[in-house]
Design a protein around this motif. Structure first.
Motif, PDB file in Angstrom:
ATOM      1  N   ALA A 272       0.834  -1.211   0.165  1.00  0.00           N
ATOM      2  CA  ALA A 272      -0.110  -0.082  -0.014  1.00  0.00           C
ATOM      3  C   ALA A 272       0.881   1.285  -0.034  1.00  0.00           C
ATOM      4  CB  ALA A 272      -0.933   0.102   1.292  1.00  0.00           C
ATOM      5  N   THR A 276      -0.700   8.928   3.251  1.00  0.00           N
ATOM      6  CA  THR A 276      -0.128   8.295   4.491  1.00  0.00           C
ATOM      7  C   THR A 276      -0.492   6.490   4.276  1.00  0.00           C
ATOM      8  OG1 THR A 276      -2.461   7.943   5.299  1.00  0.00           O
ATOM      9  CG2 THR A 276      -1.520  10.059   5.831  1.00  0.00           C
ATOM     10  N   ALA A 277       0.242   5.985   5.173  1.00  0.00           N
ATOM     11  CA  ALA A 277       0.379   4.535   4.880  1.00  0.00           C
ATOM     12  C   ALA A 277       0.987   3.916   6.307  1.00  0.00           C
ATOM     13  CB  ALA A 277       1.048   3.940   3.812  1.00  0.00           C
ATOM     14  N   LEU A 279       1.375   0.238   8.873  1.00  0.00           N
ATOM     15  CA  LEU A 279       0.875  -1.332   9.046  1.00  0.00           C
ATOM     16  C   LEU A 279       0.060  -1.384  10.675  1.00  0.00           C
ATOM     17  CD1 LEU A 279       4.407  -2.945   8.487  1.00  0.00           C
ATOM     18  CD2 LEU A 279       2.090  -3.664   7.400  1.00  0.00           C
ATOM     19  N   SER A 280      -0.483  -2.237  10.542  1.00  0.00           N
ATOM     20  CA  SER A 280      -1.066  -2.681  11.929  1.00  0.00           C
ATOM     21  C   SER A 280      -0.331  -3.445  12.969  1.00  0.00           C
ATOM     22  CB  SER A 280      -2.421  -3.497  11.766  1.00  0.00           C
ATOM     23  OG  SER A 280      -1.658  -4.764  11.390  1.00  0.00           O
ATOM     24  N   GLU A 283       1.052  -6.577  11.980  1.00  0.00           N
ATOM     25  CA  GLU A 283       1.449  -6.400  10.605  1.00  0.00           C
ATOM     26  C   GLU A 283       0.906  -7.311   9.594  1.00  0.00           C
ATOM     27  OE1 GLU A 283       5.709  -7.166  10.606  1.00  0.00           O
ATOM     28  OE2 GLU A 283       6.142  -5.362  11.909  1.00  0.00           O
ATOM     29  N   GLN A 285      -2.283  -6.156   8.279  1.00  0.00           N
ATOM     30  CA  GLN A 285      -2.883  -5.205   7.707  1.00  0.00           C
ATOM     31  C   GLN A 285      -2.172  -3.889   7.471  1.00  0.00           C
ATOM     32  OE1 GLN A 285      -7.175  -4.625   9.049  1.00  0.00           O
ATOM     33  NE2 GLN A 285      -6.786  -6.178  10.544  1.00  0.00           N
ATOM     34  N   VAL A 286      -2.323  -3.393   6.173  1.00  0.00           N
ATOM     35  CA  VAL A 286      -1.691  -1.982   5.923  1.00  0.00           C
ATOM     36  C   VAL A 286      -2.959  -0.791   5.728  1.00  0.00           C
ATOM     37  CG1 VAL A 286      -1.214  -2.464   3.604  1.00  0.00           C
ATOM     38  CG2 VAL A 286       0.000  -0.754   4.621  1.00  0.00           C
ATOM     39  N   THR A 287      -2.899   0.384   6.008  1.00  0.00           N
ATOM     40  CA  THR A 287      -3.975   1.201   5.755  1.00  0.00           C
ATOM     41  C   THR A 287      -3.166   2.439   5.136  1.00  0.00           C
ATOM     42  OG1 THR A 287      -3.546   2.375   7.973  1.00  0.00           O
ATOM     43  CG2 THR A 287      -5.495   0.582   7.902  1.00  0.00           C
ATOM     44  N   ALA A 288      -4.152   2.794   4.134  1.00  0.00           N
ATOM     45  CA  ALA A 288      -3.548   3.982   3.510  1.00  0.00           C
ATOM     46  C   ALA A 288      -4.551   4.948   2.807  1.00  0.00           C
ATOM     47  CB  ALA A 288      -2.819   3.485   2.094  1.00  0.00           C
ATOM     48  N   SER A 289      -4.059   6.287   2.669  1.00  0.00           N
ATOM     49  CA  SER A 289      -5.182   7.328   2.313  1.00  0.00           C
ATOM     50  C   SER A 289      -4.242   8.008   1.329  1.00  0.00           C
ATOM     51  CB  SER A 289      -5.443   8.100   3.464  1.00  0.00           C
ATOM     52  OG  SER A 289      -4.387   8.854   4.017  1.00  0.00           O
TER      53      SER A 289
END
Length: 430
Positions: A272, A276-277, A279-280, A283, A285-289
């Protein structure tokens, strides 16, 4: 690597013609293996019915509690090694003291499964010659084969002289960290042993049983790339550069083009990038915007790679680091490797153990087992002791669908695996 201990065990290593007939104790082993099917199935169903996902600490301990009496009845002393410091349940170690000077055998298996209490896959179903359930093959079936082989030896009178240490880890499917603590007891047992026998599943391909004398490593890595953020109209300009996502794409594609070689696999499983990015904590999950008109300043990828020897591990790691360090304009990147499973390289001593097993196959009227291509199976706990002792893996039962809700163990494979293991341990202890 120079091996010395097995060189002092001529009965193990010297090639000899297969015996024309098996011995009287070995005939008793065969009879006990054939007669123990109902008991083995009952124990297996009991173990599989108890959830013991790696992070289900109490569930793993409950499986331990079911197994301690089984080992005690065979004359083993048992101890529990808690692993609270690495966030895991612990390891069950069982020891049988036999005749001094005979081969010291390390038997390896595990108590945990990949199916946590949150998994919808919890029930056990008998389907003819198959048992469908979580961990039925990996590795509760393997533990049952191990115990059945030891019971057959006891019935035949051959267990009394055998020096055996059993290590059943509670976190094989997701080793606790740091690994040097999580596997300290297993490594210590490996250093004490002359032979390591791993009771994970038998691999069967097109009706052919295979012996495992090698297993590849497994190591995770995280790549983080960074770049300058700006309006998308400035992408690739000298002032702004190429951005984090293109830098990450360069690295991933360079891996694909430059890394391939025999016995190596590498994978990107999570990626991702954006404004922004992150890791949970686990590790997974990864979130990004971000926006399409904003050059991303950060991108993240997670993957793993698997190699056959430590030399290959070190060499590939260095190549990956060199690729990451090249950088597109106005970008940066780094790669961080996580401790994982070392390789179990194929060695002459491992092959000699398989040769010994194939002599037993001939005596039992079973087909010869070729050495399995290490690409056909994943990493395992035996790899942690492979640098210290020769070993053989795949002594558990055959199964299919491991690590999925379709996991089924082949009950017809139990008798032949019990016979192979019990006769092998009997001959090693002579």
């Amino acid at each position: 690597m120079i091996r010395t201990r097995l060189a002092a065990l001529p009965l193990l290593l010297v090639s000899a013609p297969a015996l024309a007939t098996i011995s009287v104790p070995e005939r008793k082993i065969v009879a006990a293996a054939d007669e123990g099917a109902d008991r083995n199935l009952a124990l297996l169903e009991k173990l599989v019915a108890q959830n013991s996902g790696t992070r289900n600490v109490e569930g793993v301990r409950k499986v331990r509690d079911m197994l301690v009496p089984e080992f005690a009845a065979l004359g083993f002393s048992t101890k529990w090694v808690p692993m609270d410091q690495v966030g895991r349940a612990g390891h069950l170690i069982a020891t049988h003291k036999g005749k001094a000077g005979t081969t010291r055998m390390l038997l390896i298996g595990h108590l945990d499964t990949v199916f946590e209490p949150s998994s919808p896959f919890q029930t056990t179903t008998r389907e003819g010659d198959k048992l469908h359930g979580p961990g039925a093959g990996d590795d509760k079936g393997g533990v049952v084969v191990m115990l059945a082989a030891l019971r057959a030896m006891k019935a035949a009178g051959t267990l009394a002289r055998a020096n055996i240490e059993v290590v059943l880890t509670g976190d094989e499917e997701a080793a606790g960290t740091p690994v040097d603590i999580a596997r300290a007891d297993l490594v210590a047992a490996g250093k004490r042993a002359d032979v390591a026998l791993d009771f994970e599943g038998l691999v069967v391909i097109d009706g052919q049983d295979y012996g495992s004398i090698a297993r590849r490593s497994a190591r995770e890595y995280t790549i983080t790339s960074t770049g300058q953020t700006a309006h998308s109209s400035g992408i690739f300009s000298p002032e702004v550069g190429d951005g984090a996502v293109y830098e990450l794409a360069r690295i991933i594609d360079s891996f694909r083009e430059e890394l391939p070689e025999p016995n190596l696999t590498f994978n990107i499983g999570l990626v991702a990038g954006g404004a922004t990015a992150g890791l949970s904590a686990d590790e997974a999950q990864v979130t990004a915007s971000g926006k399409t008109n904003v050059i991303p300043p950060i991108a993240i990828a997670k993957g793993d790679f698997r190699a056959l020897t430590q030399e290959q591990v070190d060499r590939v790691k260095a190549k990956m680091e060199a690729i990451v360090a090249r950088h597109l304009p106005r970008t940066d990147a780094r790669i961080v490797f996580k401790d994982g499973y070392p390789p179990m390289a194929p060695t002459p001593g491992n092959q000699l153990l398989l040769d010994k097993l194939n002599a037993i196959n001939a005596d039992l009227g079973l087909a010869r087992m070729p050495a399995l291509d290490p690409l056909k199976r994943g990493a395992g706990d035996i790899s942690f002791v492979a640098q210290y002792v020769d070993g053989l893996a795949g002594l558990g039962p055959a199964s299919s669908g491991d690590h999925t809700p379709e996991e089924r163990v082949d009950l017809t494979s139990f008798p032949r695996q019990v016979k192979r293991a019990a006769v092998l341990m009997t001959r090693l202890s002579q």
